[in-house]
Motif scaffolding. Structure first.
Motif, PDB file in Angstrom:
ATOM      1  N   UNK A 469      -7.226   1.136   1.218  1.00 33.56           N
ATOM      2  CA  UNK A 469      -6.672   0.513   2.416  1.00 33.56           C
ATOM      3  C   UNK A 469      -5.329  -0.136   2.126  1.00 33.56           C
ATOM      4  N   UNK A 470      -5.226  -0.785   0.946  1.00 33.13           N
ATOM      5  CA  UNK A 470      -3.963  -1.412   0.565  1.00 33.13           C
ATOM      6  C   UNK A 470      -2.853  -0.371   0.465  1.00 33.13           C
ATOM      7  N   UNK A 471      -3.127   0.700  -0.253  1.00 35.42           N
ATOM      8  CA  UNK A 471      -2.101   1.725  -0.472  1.00 35.42           C
ATOM      9  C   UNK A 471      -1.712   2.394   0.840  1.00 35.42           C
ATOM     10  N   UNK A 472      -2.701   2.784   1.647  1.00 33.00           N
ATOM     11  CA  UNK A 472      -2.418   3.504   2.880  1.00 33.00           C
ATOM     12  C   UNK A 472      -1.674   2.618   3.876  1.00 33.00           C
ATOM     13  N   UNK A 473      -2.040   1.344   3.965  1.00 37.12           N
ATOM     14  CA  UNK A 473      -1.340   0.443   4.864  1.00 37.12           C
ATOM     15  C   UNK A 473       0.098   0.238   4.413  1.00 37.12           C
ATOM     16  N   UNK A 474       0.307   0.238   3.101  1.00 34.36           N
ATOM     17  CA  UNK A 474       1.637  -0.020   2.563  1.00 34.36           C
ATOM     18  C   UNK A 474       2.578   1.160   2.772  1.00 34.36           C
ATOM     19  N   UNK A 475       2.072   2.392   2.669  1.00 33.44           N
ATOM     20  CA  UNK A 475       2.960   3.553   2.724  1.00 33.44           C
ATOM     21  C   UNK A 475       2.737   4.449   3.937  1.00 33.44           C
ATOM     22  N   UNK A 476       1.562   4.358   4.579  1.00 31.37           N
ATOM     23  CA  UNK A 476       1.206   5.222   5.706  1.00 31.37           C
ATOM     24  C   UNK A 476       1.426   6.695   5.363  1.00 31.37           C
ATOM     25  N   UNK A 477       1.022   7.078   4.164  1.00 32.31           N
ATOM     26  CA  UNK A 477       1.143   8.466   3.722  1.00 32.31           C
ATOM     27  C   UNK A 477      -0.174   8.895   3.085  1.00 32.31           C
ATOM     28  N   UNK A 478      -0.795   9.928   3.650  1.00 33.34           N
ATOM     29  CA  UNK A 478      -2.036  10.450   3.088  1.00 33.34           C
ATOM     30  C   UNK A 478      -1.814  11.043   1.700  1.00 33.34           C
ATOM     31  N   UNK A 479      -0.780  11.863   1.454  1.00 33.15           N
ATOM     32  CA  UNK A 479      -0.591  12.417   0.103  1.00 33.15           C
ATOM     33  C   UNK A 479      -0.431  11.350  -0.970  1.00 33.15           C
ATOM     34  N   UNK A 480       0.342  10.306  -0.703  1.00 29.43           N
ATOM     35  CA  UNK A 480       0.508   9.235  -1.689  1.00 29.43           C
ATOM     36  C   UNK A 480      -0.822   8.548  -1.948  1.00 29.43           C
ATOM     37  N   UNK A 481      -1.575   8.287  -0.877  1.00 28.58           N
ATOM     38  CA  UNK A 481      -2.867   7.613  -1.024  1.00 28.58           C
ATOM     39  C   UNK A 481      -3.852   8.472  -1.803  1.00 28.58           C
ATOM     40  N   UNK A 482      -3.873   9.777  -1.550  1.00 26.83           N
ATOM     41  CA  UNK A 482      -4.784  10.659  -2.263  1.00 26.83           C
ATOM     42  C   UNK A 482      -4.455  10.701  -3.751  1.00 26.83           C
ATOM     43  N   UNK A 483      -3.172  10.743  -4.068  1.00 19.99           N
ATOM     44  CA  UNK A 483      -2.789  10.736  -5.477  1.00 19.99           C
ATOM     45  C   UNK A 483      -3.225   9.435  -6.149  1.00 19.99           C
ATOM     46  N   UNK A 484      -3.018   8.310  -5.464  1.00 20.45           N
ATOM     47  CA  UNK A 484      -3.391   7.021  -6.034  1.00 20.45           C
ATOM     48  C   UNK A 484      -4.899   6.908  -6.244  1.00 20.45           C
ATOM     49  N   UNK A 485      -5.689   7.398  -5.266  1.00 25.72           N
ATOM     50  CA  UNK A 485      -7.144   7.313  -5.374  1.00 25.72           C
ATOM     51  C   UNK A 485      -7.647   8.149  -6.551  1.00 25.72           C
ATOM     52  N   UNK A 486      -7.145   9.353  -6.685  1.00 23.30           N
ATOM     53  CA  UNK A 486      -7.626  10.230  -7.753  1.00 23.30           C
ATOM     54  C   UNK A 486      -7.267   9.663  -9.130  1.00 23.30           C
ATOM     55  N   UNK A 487      -6.070   9.102  -9.262  1.00 23.66           N
ATOM     56  CA  UNK A 487      -5.689   8.512 -10.542  1.00 23.66           C
ATOM     57  C   UNK A 487      -6.522   7.267 -10.829  1.00 23.66           C
ATOM     58  N   UNK A 488      -6.813   6.517  -9.780  1.00 28.43           N
ATOM     59  CA  UNK A 488      -7.632   5.314  -9.965  1.00 28.43           C
ATOM     60  C   UNK A 488      -9.051   5.698 -10.377  1.00 28.43           C
ATOM     61  N   UNK A 489      -9.596   6.735  -9.737  1.00 27.46           N
ATOM     62  CA  UNK A 489     -10.951   7.176 -10.070  1.00 27.46           C
ATOM     63  C   UNK A 489     -11.005   7.759 -11.485  1.00 27.46           C
ATOM     64  N   UNK A 490      -9.922   8.449 -11.896  1.00 26.81           N
ATOM     65  CA  UNK A 490      -9.903   9.042 -13.241  1.00 26.81           C
ATOM     66  C   UNK A 490      -9.893   7.971 -14.318  1.00 26.81           C
ATOM     67  N   UNK A 491      -9.320   6.804 -13.999  1.00 25.53           N
ATOM     68  CA  UNK A 491      -9.249   5.732 -14.991  1.00 25.53           C
ATOM     69  C   UNK A 491     -10.516   4.890 -15.057  1.00 25.53           C
ATOM     70  N   UNK A 492     -11.431   5.087 -14.098  1.00 26.03           N
ATOM     71  CA  UNK A 492     -12.658   4.290 -14.049  1.00 26.03           C
ATOM     72  C   UNK A 492     -13.706   4.879 -14.984  1.00 26.03           C
ATOM     73  N   UNK A 493     -14.573   4.042 -15.475  1.00 26.49           N
ATOM     74  CA  UNK A 493     -15.687   4.447 -16.350  1.00 26.49           C
ATOM     75  C   UNK A 493     -16.974   3.853 -15.784  1.00 26.49           C
ATOM     76  N   UNK A 494     -18.089   4.563 -15.825  1.00 28.18           N
ATOM     77  CA  UNK A 494     -18.265   5.924 -16.352  1.00 28.18           C
ATOM     78  C   UNK A 494     -17.859   6.948 -15.315  1.00 28.18           C
ATOM     79  N   UNK A 495     -17.579   8.189 -15.730  1.00 29.55           N
ATOM     80  CA  UNK A 495     -17.214   9.227 -14.782  1.00 29.55           C
ATOM     81  C   UNK A 495     -18.396   9.833 -14.049  1.00 29.55           C
ATOM     82  N   UNK A 496     -19.608   9.320 -14.261  1.00 23.18           N
ATOM     83  CA  UNK A 496     -20.802   9.919 -13.655  1.00 23.18           C
ATOM     84  C   UNK A 496     -20.878   9.692 -12.156  1.00 23.18           C
TER      85      UNK A 496
END
Length: 591
Positions: A469-496
Motif C-alpha cells: 500500500x505504501x509503495x502503490x500510494x507513493x508511485x501509483x504504478x502497478x509495475x513498480x509495485x510488483x517489482x518491489x513486492x517480488x524483491x521484498x518477498x525474495x528477501x524474506x525467510x523462510x521461502x516456504x
C-alpha cells in the motif's frame, strides 16, 4: 478552368487574390456561400506571406469569419477589431504586417493585453490563434439575443466568485508543497481565475509522475488534470444564480464546505444554459461515476459521449486517451489485450487484460469531455469523483503500453489484470523461482486511499500488505509495485510461504513486446512524506484477516500505526521506473 488559367497565368498572385476577394464581397441572390470558393480563398491566404498591414488584416478577417465573429478596421487603419456580442479583440498593427499588441475587452470590462494571443500573431501561428479565439468564444456559447447572453455571462461571473470563495476558505495544510496540497486536498483544487480573456480553470488532480516532472522541469508545460469553467447551451431552461450564493462572512458546515443561500426568484433567473466543467484532457469515466454525477447535479448531467452510454471497457478508453490516436479504434475482436512494460535493469513485465472479463457492465465507461452543472455546491462533489476516477485511470494506465503482444520475447514477470468489484481489481502474477501464482488485490477506496492485500496459499505476512500500500500510494504504478513486492518477498525467510495453487488463472504465457508510453512509466514518481503516513484501514470484505493498513493522502498520521512496515521517511522519496533519471534517490529495496 483552362481559359481562366491562361487568362491569369501572367498576372501576379496579389492581383488574382484581390479579384477573388472582390467576388466574395459581392452580394449574391443565394446567401449560401460557395464552399469551393471559400476553400480556394483560404488556400490563397495561407499561401501568401503576411508582409503588410493589408495581408495581416485579411488573415484576421478570414479567421473571424471561420469563428462566426465580425471584423472591421479602425478609421486610422492602425488596428483591426474582431467583435462578438459580449467581447472584442483589438489588434494594434505595425507597418510591414507586424503586431504591436492584442487587447481583449469582455462585456463591461476595460481592455486587457493578452500576451499569449500577441505571441501567436507575432510568430504568425494563425491556426493556433484561431483555436485560442474559439476557446474565448466558448465563454458565451449560448443561444438567444444579447440580453440573454449578458445575463448568462453575469451568472458565470457570480459562479466564479463563489468558487474562489470556496477555494480560499481556511484549512489545515497537509503537504509541504503548497501547490500539490491545494490540487490534491483543496476543496476544489487549485483555481486560476479568469484572466487575459481565458476562462477560469481548476487543476483538480496531479499524478506522482507529474509532481516529479514539475520538480525537474518547473514551468515547462501544464501538467495534471484541468477543468475549465464555461457555459453551454441547453435545450431547456435552468435556474442560474444572478448574485453570490455564499453569505459574508461564509458559514461552514460539518465537512468544511460553505452553507449556500437558496436559489430564489430574486437571486436567480431561468436561462437556456448551464455551467460546464470542460475537462482537459478528456477523462475516461466509469458509467457508475457518470450516474453519481447525475445524482449530484439532480439530473442535469446528460452525457452524450462519442462511444455512447452503453460504454466500452475502461482500459480500452484509457489506452485510446493515452495514445491520443485520432484513428484508434476499439479492437472488438474478442481477443485478450497483451502489453509489455519496461523497467530499470532491462526488466520486462507482461500484462494481460482479458477481453471477456473487462466487458462486464461495472467496468464499462465513456470518454467524458464536459460535465454540466447549475450550482456552485455541485463543484466540490463533482471534482472528488473526477479525482477518484483519475487515480483508477493512472493505475490501469501503468499496465498499458502503446503496442500489443508480439511472440518470442521472454518476460521476467507475467501478470493478468482482472476486474473485481467496483473500483477494485486484481493482479495475478507468478512467484519467484516457483510455478505458483499469487494475487494482489487493489482497491481504490477514493482519491486518497489505495488499499492492497496480497493473497497467497502459505503464511500471511500483514506487513507485506502495508508495504504494498505504501509503495502503490507513493508511485501509483502497478509495475513498480510488483517489482518491489517480488524483491521484498525474495528477501524474506523462510521461502516456504510461496503458494502452490493459483488464486487466478494466468491466461497468457507468451510475452508482448513494446515500449512503455505512459508518463507514469517513463519517469520516477514522487509524493511528499505526508502521503506515506500509515493509518488503520477499514475492512472492505476482501478475504483477509483484520489488521491491514492503507496510505491516506488526506489524513494525518494515525494512532497505533504499524511501525514494522518499511517506508522511506525522507520527504519526496522517489519510486522510479527509469533509474537513469534519479537512480541515486531510489530506495534500495525498489531498485
Amino acid at each position: 478552368m483552362s481559359e481562366l488559367y491562361s487568362k491569369y497565368s501572367e498576372k501576379p498572385w496579389s492581383e488574382t487574390f484581390q479579384l477573388v476577394r472582390r467576388c466574395m464581397d459581392k452580394t449574391r441572390a443565394d446567401t449560401k456561400p460557395c464552399e469551393t470558393i471559400k476553400k480556394c480563398m483560404q488556400k490563397l491566404q495561407e499561401a501568401l506571406n503576411v508582409t503588410s498591414v493589408n495581408a495581416m488584416v485579411t488573415r484576421l478577417e478570414m479567421i473571424a469569419k471561420q469563428r462566426g465573429l465580425g471584423s472591421h478596421r479602425s478609421p486610422t487603419e492602425t488596428a483591426c477589431y474582431l467583435t462578438a456580442d459580449l467581447f472584442y479583440l483589438e489588434v494594434l498593427l505595425l507597418p510591414g504586417g507586424g503586431v504591436e499588441d492584442v487587447k481583449v475587452a469582455q462585456h463591461g470590462e476595460a481592455p486587457e493585453s493578452n500576451v499569449s494571443l500577441l505571441q501567436l500573431l507575432r510568430m504568425k501561428r494563425f491556426e493556433e490563434f484561431s483555436v485560442k479565439l474559439d476557446d474565448l468564444a466558448s465563454l458565451y456559447n449560448v443561444p438567444g439575443d444579447s440580453d440573454t447572453k449578458i445575463k448568462v455571462y453575469t451568472s458565470l461571473q457570480h459562479l466564479q466568485k463563489d468558487l474562489l470563495k470556496i477555494s480560499n476558505l481556511p484549512r489545515r495544510l497537509i503537504e509541504s508543497n503548497v501547490h500539490v496540497d491545494m490540487v490534491l486536498n483543496g476543496r476544489i483544487g487549485s483555481v486560476m481565475s479568469c484572466r487575459e480573456g481565458n476562462p477560469m480553470s481548476i487543476q483538480y488532480y496531479i499524478s506522482p509522475s507529474d509532481v516529479l516532472m514539475e520538480m525537474l522541469c518547473p514551468g515547462e508545460s501544464s501538467r495534471g488534470q484541468v477543468a475549465m469553467v464555461v457555459v453551454g447551451a441547453s435545450g431547456t431552461t435552468h435556474r442560474l444564480q444572478m448574485e453570490s450564493l455564499i453569505p459574508t462572512p461564509p458559514q461552514v458546515d460539518s465537512v468544511g464546505l460553505p452553507v449556500f443561500r437558496p436559489l430564489s426568484e430574486a437571486s436567480s433567473e431561468l436561462l437556456p444554459a448551464f455551467f460546464l466543467l470542460k475537462l482537459q484532457p478528456p477523462l475516461p469515466t466509469l458509467n457508475s461515476f457518470i450516474h453519481k454525477m447525475s445524482q449530484i447535479t439532480e439530473g442535469v448531467v446528460n452525457v452524450t459521449p462519442e462511444t455512447g452510454l452503453q460504454g466500452e471497457p475502461i482500459f480500452q478508453l484509457i489506452k485510446q486517451a493515452g495514445l491520443e490516436e485520432k484513428n484508434y479504434k476499439m479492437s472488438g475482436d474478442g481477443k485478450d489485450a497483451h502489453f509489455l512494460k519496461t523497467l530499470p535493469d532491462t526488466e520486462l513485465q507482461s500484462y494481460v487484460f482479458g477481453d471477456a472479463e473487462w466487458k462486464c457492465d461495472s467496468w464499462k465507461g465513456a470518454l467524458i469531455h464536459t460535465v454540466p452543472f447549475t450550482h456552485p455546491a455541485h463543484v466540490p462533489a463533482l471534482l472528488e469523483l473526477l479525482r477518484h476516477q483519475s487515480v483508477i485511470n493512472i493505475l490501469l494506465a501503468s499496465c498499458i503500453s502503446s503496442h500489443e503482444h508480439q511472440p518470442g520475447i521472454a518476460c521476467d514477470l507475467n501478470c493478468e489484470i482482472l476486474p473485481e468489484s467496483d473500483c477494485s481489481f486484481s493482479v495475478a502474477f507468478s512467484l519467484l523461482d516457483s510455478d505458483s501464482l499469487a494475487v494482489l488485490m487493489v482497491s481504490v477506496v477514493d482519491c486518497r486511499q489505495v488499499q492492497c492485500r496480497l493473497l497467497t496459499g502459505g503464511l500471511v505476512d500483514h506487513s507485506l500488505d502495508d508495504y504494498a500500500s505504501r509503495v502503490l500510494t507513493r508511485c501509483l504504478s502497478i509495475p513498480i509495485t510488483m517489482r518491489a513486492i517480488r524483491k521484498r518477498m525474495a528477501s524474506m525467510r523462510p521461502p516456504a510461504c510461496l503458494i502452490s495453487e493459483p488464486a487466478s488463472v494466468l491466461k497468457a504465457e507468451s510475452s508482448p513486446s513494446t515500449t512503455p508510453h505512459h508518463a507514469v512509466d517513463s519517469v520516477p514518481a514522487t509524493i511528499p512524506t505526508a502521503l506515506l503516513s500509515p493509518e488503520p484501514m477499514e475492512e472492505d470484505g476482501l478475504p483477509s484477516p483484520p489488521g491491514h493498513y492503507v496510505m491516506s493522502v488526506a489524513a494525518a498520521p494515525a494512532v497505533d500505526v504499524n511501525t514494522d512496515a518499511v517506508a522511506n521517511p525522507s520527504p519526496c522519496a522517489s519510486v522510479g521506473v527509469y533509474s537513469h533519471w534519479v537512480a541515486s534517490s531510489l530506495p534500495a529495496e525498489l531498485i
